[in-house]
Design a protein around this motif. Structure first.
Motif, PDB file in Angstrom:
ATOM      1  N   VAL A  55       0.836  -1.204   0.000  1.00  0.00           N
ATOM      2  CA  VAL A  55       0.000   0.000   0.000  1.00  0.00           C
ATOM      3  C   VAL A  55       0.870   1.253   0.000  1.00  0.00           C
ATOM      4  O   VAL A  55       0.603   2.221  -0.735  1.00  0.00           O
ATOM      5  N   ILE A  56       1.926   1.251   0.808  1.00  0.00           N
ATOM      6  CA  ILE A  56       2.844   2.392   0.841  1.00  0.00           C
ATOM      7  C   ILE A  56       3.502   2.584  -0.524  1.00  0.00           C
ATOM      8  O   ILE A  56       3.608   3.716  -1.027  1.00  0.00           O
ATOM      9  N   ALA A  57       3.935   1.474  -1.126  1.00  0.00           N
ATOM     10  CA  ALA A  57       4.577   1.554  -2.435  1.00  0.00           C
ATOM     11  C   ALA A  57       3.605   2.058  -3.495  1.00  0.00           C
ATOM     12  O   ALA A  57       4.005   2.733  -4.451  1.00  0.00           O
ATOM     13  N   ARG A  58       2.328   1.735  -3.355  1.00  0.00           N
ATOM     14  CA  ARG A  58       1.319   2.201  -4.315  1.00  0.00           C
ATOM     15  C   ARG A  58       0.964   3.663  -4.091  1.00  0.00           C
ATOM     16  O   ARG A  58       0.809   4.427  -5.039  1.00  0.00           O
ATOM     17  N   ARG A  59       0.856   4.069  -2.824  1.00  0.00           N
ATOM     18  CA  ARG A  59       0.452   5.438  -2.521  1.00  0.00           C
ATOM     19  C   ARG A  59       1.556   6.433  -2.876  1.00  0.00           C
ATOM     20  O   ARG A  59       1.299   7.502  -3.409  1.00  0.00           O
ATOM     21  N   TRP A  60       2.782   6.078  -2.518  1.00  0.00           N
ATOM     22  CA  TRP A  60       3.916   6.967  -2.767  1.00  0.00           C
ATOM     23  C   TRP A  60       4.874   6.260  -3.719  1.00  0.00           C
ATOM     24  O   TRP A  60       5.617   5.352  -3.324  1.00  0.00           O
ATOM     25  N   GLY A  61       4.851   6.673  -4.962  1.00  0.00           N
ATOM     26  CA  GLY A  61       5.616   5.998  -5.997  1.00  0.00           C
ATOM     27  C   GLY A  61       7.096   5.882  -5.710  1.00  0.00           C
ATOM     28  O   GLY A  61       7.734   4.898  -6.065  1.00  0.00           O
ATOM     29  N   TRP A  62       7.665   6.890  -5.020  1.00  0.00           N
ATOM     30  CA  TRP A  62       9.098   6.856  -4.722  1.00  0.00           C
ATOM     31  C   TRP A  62       9.472   5.701  -3.809  1.00  0.00           C
ATOM     32  O   TRP A  62      10.636   5.262  -3.791  1.00  0.00           O
ATOM     33  N   ALA A  63       8.493   5.194  -3.039  1.00  0.00           N
ATOM     34  CA  ALA A  63       8.785   4.107  -2.092  1.00  0.00           C
ATOM     35  C   ALA A  63       8.806   2.741  -2.764  1.00  0.00           C
ATOM     36  O   ALA A  63       9.342   1.778  -2.199  1.00  0.00           O
ATOM     37  N   ALA A  64       8.228   2.647  -3.961  1.00  0.00           N
ATOM     38  CA  ALA A  64       8.137   1.336  -4.617  1.00  0.00           C
ATOM     39  C   ALA A  64       9.516   0.757  -4.905  1.00  0.00           C
ATOM     40  O   ALA A  64       9.759  -0.436  -4.671  1.00  0.00           O
ATOM     41  N   GLY A  65      10.420   1.592  -5.408  1.00  0.00           N
ATOM     42  CA  GLY A  65      11.758   1.113  -5.735  1.00  0.00           C
ATOM     43  C   GLY A  65      12.489   0.528  -4.544  1.00  0.00           C
ATOM     44  O   GLY A  65      12.951  -0.631  -4.587  1.00  0.00           O
ATOM     45  N   PRO A  66      12.621   1.281  -3.437  1.00  0.00           N
ATOM     46  CA  PRO A  66      13.299   0.729  -2.254  1.00  0.00           C
ATOM     47  C   PRO A  66      12.623  -0.509  -1.680  1.00  0.00           C
ATOM     48  O   PRO A  66      13.298  -1.470  -1.289  1.00  0.00           O
ATOM     49  N   VAL A  67      11.287  -0.510  -1.618  1.00  0.00           N
ATOM     50  CA  VAL A  67      10.572  -1.666  -1.059  1.00  0.00           C
ATOM     51  C   VAL A  67      10.831  -2.917  -1.890  1.00  0.00           C
ATOM     52  O   VAL A  67      11.170  -3.988  -1.350  1.00  0.00           O
ATOM     53  N   LEU A 109       4.885 -11.869  -1.915  1.00  0.00           N
ATOM     54  CA  LEU A 109       3.621 -11.245  -1.528  1.00  0.00           C
ATOM     55  C   LEU A 109       3.584  -9.762  -1.892  1.00  0.00           C
ATOM     56  O   LEU A 109       2.586  -9.276  -2.439  1.00  0.00           O
ATOM     57  N   VAL A 110       4.651  -9.044  -1.595  1.00  0.00           N
ATOM     58  CA  VAL A 110       4.666  -7.608  -1.886  1.00  0.00           C
ATOM     59  C   VAL A 110       4.507  -7.362  -3.381  1.00  0.00           C
ATOM     60  O   VAL A 110       3.717  -6.505  -3.814  1.00  0.00           O
ATOM     61  N   ARG A 111       5.237  -8.086  -4.199  1.00  0.00           N
ATOM     62  CA  ARG A 111       5.178  -7.886  -5.651  1.00  0.00           C
ATOM     63  C   ARG A 111       3.770  -8.146  -6.187  1.00  0.00           C
ATOM     64  O   ARG A 111       3.265  -7.387  -7.014  1.00  0.00           O
ATOM     65  N   ASN A 112       3.151  -9.217  -5.746  1.00  0.00           N
ATOM     66  CA  ASN A 112       1.833  -9.559  -6.276  1.00  0.00           C
ATOM     67  C   ASN A 112       0.749  -8.618  -5.758  1.00  0.00           C
ATOM     68  O   ASN A 112      -0.153  -8.231  -6.522  1.00  0.00           O
ATOM     69  N   ILE A 113       0.808  -8.249  -4.496  1.00  0.00           N
ATOM     70  CA  ILE A 113      -0.194  -7.316  -3.965  1.00  0.00           C
ATOM     71  C   ILE A 113      -0.052  -5.958  -4.643  1.00  0.00           C
ATOM     72  O   ILE A 113      -1.051  -5.325  -5.021  1.00  0.00           O
ATOM     73  N   LEU A 114       1.193  -5.510  -4.820  1.00  0.00           N
ATOM     74  CA  LEU A 114       1.422  -4.234  -5.484  1.00  0.00           C
ATOM     75  C   LEU A 114       0.936  -4.279  -6.934  1.00  0.00           C
ATOM     76  O   LEU A 114       0.318  -3.318  -7.419  1.00  0.00           O
ATOM     77  N   ALA A 115       1.195  -5.385  -7.607  1.00  0.00           N
ATOM     78  CA  ALA A 115       0.713  -5.527  -8.991  1.00  0.00           C
ATOM     79  C   ALA A 115      -0.808  -5.472  -9.035  1.00  0.00           C
ATOM     80  O   ALA A 115      -1.395  -4.861  -9.944  1.00  0.00           O
ATOM     81  N   LEU A 138     -11.749   3.651   0.483  1.00  0.00           N
ATOM     82  CA  LEU A 138     -11.409   3.306  -0.892  1.00  0.00           C
ATOM     83  C   LEU A 138     -10.487   2.093  -0.930  1.00  0.00           C
ATOM     84  O   LEU A 138     -10.674   1.174  -1.735  1.00  0.00           O
ATOM     85  N   LEU A 139      -9.510   2.083  -0.037  1.00  0.00           N
ATOM     86  CA  LEU A 139      -8.562   0.962   0.005  1.00  0.00           C
ATOM     87  C   LEU A 139      -9.251  -0.336   0.409  1.00  0.00           C
ATOM     88  O   LEU A 139      -9.062  -1.375  -0.244  1.00  0.00           O
ATOM     89  N   LEU A 140     -10.062  -0.268   1.474  1.00  0.00           N
ATOM     90  CA  LEU A 140     -10.643  -1.489   2.032  1.00  0.00           C
ATOM     91  C   LEU A 140     -11.786  -2.047   1.200  1.00  0.00           C
ATOM     92  O   LEU A 140     -11.967  -3.274   1.124  1.00  0.00           O
ATOM     93  N   THR A 141     -12.565  -1.190   0.580  1.00  0.00           N
ATOM     94  CA  THR A 141     -13.765  -1.670  -0.116  1.00  0.00           C
ATOM     95  C   THR A 141     -13.643  -1.709  -1.633  1.00  0.00           C
ATOM     96  O   THR A 141     -14.489  -2.320  -2.295  1.00  0.00           O
ATOM     97  N   VAL A 142     -12.608  -1.085  -2.172  1.00  0.00           N
ATOM     98  CA  VAL A 142     -12.458  -1.053  -3.631  1.00  0.00           C
ATOM     99  C   VAL A 142     -11.126  -1.643  -4.079  1.00  0.00           C
ATOM    100  O   VAL A 142     -11.078  -2.629  -4.819  1.00  0.00           O
ATOM    101  N   GLU A 143     -10.032  -1.035  -3.609  1.00  0.00           N
ATOM    102  CA  GLU A 143      -8.718  -1.406  -4.133  1.00  0.00           C
ATOM    103  C   GLU A 143      -8.297  -2.813  -3.724  1.00  0.00           C
ATOM    104  O   GLU A 143      -7.903  -3.629  -4.580  1.00  0.00           O
ATOM    105  N   LEU A 144      -8.360  -3.103  -2.426  1.00  0.00           N
ATOM    106  CA  LEU A 144      -7.925  -4.431  -1.981  1.00  0.00           C
ATOM    107  C   LEU A 144      -8.798  -5.560  -2.543  1.00  0.00           C
ATOM    108  O   LEU A 144      -8.269  -6.588  -2.983  1.00  0.00           O
ATOM    109  N   PRO A 145     -10.132  -5.415  -2.559  1.00  0.00           N
ATOM    110  CA  PRO A 145     -10.937  -6.481  -3.181  1.00  0.00           C
ATOM    111  C   PRO A 145     -10.592  -6.714  -4.642  1.00  0.00           C
ATOM    112  O   PRO A 145     -10.527  -7.866  -5.093  1.00  0.00           O
ATOM    113  N   LEU A 146     -10.357  -5.636  -5.411  1.00  0.00           N
ATOM    114  CA  LEU A 146     -10.022  -5.805  -6.815  1.00  0.00           C
ATOM    115  C   LEU A 146      -8.606  -6.361  -7.002  1.00  0.00           C
ATOM    116  O   LEU A 146      -8.295  -6.954  -8.045  1.00  0.00           O
TER     117      LEU A 146
END
Length: 227
Positions: A55-67, A109-115, A138-146
């Motif tokens: 979720v952090i990597a998705r919300r803040w794009g700069w964090a995706a690389g380090p994570v 897990l991180v790669r697949n959830i982020l994808a 939005l995260l709990l009822t839309v993004e995570l279910p999808l």
């Protein structure tokens, strides 16, 4: 003492031996239960860590690389080296195996959830925001279910991998069925090696099928789309 009967498969040390199953069933059951525990606990802990990281990597794009970089580096460390690095912290304990498997599971897990989160259509997010959805809702009822199909795929792979990697824990005495495989290889006890190995495969296949069933129950729209 009379010599063993010629049809005694234990005495003949055959690969397939029903007598081994009947005389060692308690040992096998204990090993299976330990194997299941050493698989379920680290995967559950890794999932609890992977969701907020993705979720952090998705919300803040700069964090995706380090994570992604850190979790990938952890995954490339050989299992024996990983356990050696963690040994000063956890000692010769089950926690050592659990910690190692948590770190290995994070990458998958991180790669697949982020994808999965990235695959949520932006228009869907915009529509939810237009209906008054805040970030958490939005995260709990839309993004995570999808994102569930991709997340469950990662969970299945991580679980099957953990079932296999648990056996490496035999080097510190906490390897579930790996303990029997390791001991059987040292003594060339064929029935024990084969039985424990087959049980590992059965656990992996069963866990994968169960998670697949859970995935289908939680994502009925994917079945509708497929039909």
């Amino acid at each position: 003492m009379s010599p063993p009967a010629p049809d005694d498969c234990l005495a003949r040390n055959t690969w397939i031996c029903g007598e081994y199953l009947s005389t060692r069933r308690h040992i096998l059951l204990d090993a299976v239960l330990e194997h299941l525990q050493l698989t379920a606990v680290p995967v559950a802990l890794a999932l609890a860590l992977a969701v907020p990281l993705a979720v952090i990597a998705r919300r803040w794009g700069w964090a995706a690389g380090p994570v992604l970089a850190v979790t990938t580096i952890l995954y490339t460390i050989p299992s024996l080296a990983m356990f050696s690095l963690l040994l000063p912290v956890y000692g010769l304990s089950a926690s050592l195996v659990v910690a190692g498997l948590v770190l290995y599971s994070l990458t998958l897990l991180v790669r697949n959830i982020l994808a999965g989160l990235r695959a949520v259509p932006e228009e869907t997010r915009q529509a939810a925001r237009g209906m008054g959805y805040g970030p958490v809702r939005l995260l709990l009822t839309v993004e995570l279910p999808l994102a569930l199909p991709a997340a469950m795929a990662g969970l299945r792979i991580a679980t099957v991998s953990a079932v296999s990697l648990v056996t490496i824990g035999a080097i510190v005495g906490f390897g579930g069925l790996g303990n029997l495989i390791y001991a059987g290889m040292n003594t060339y006890f064929k029935a024990q090696v084969l039985t424990a190995s087959v049980l590992c495969v059965v656990i992996a296949v069963t866990a994968d099928l169960l998670l697949l069933g859970v995935q289908r129950l939680l994502t009925p729209w994917t079945r509708a789309a497929g039909s």
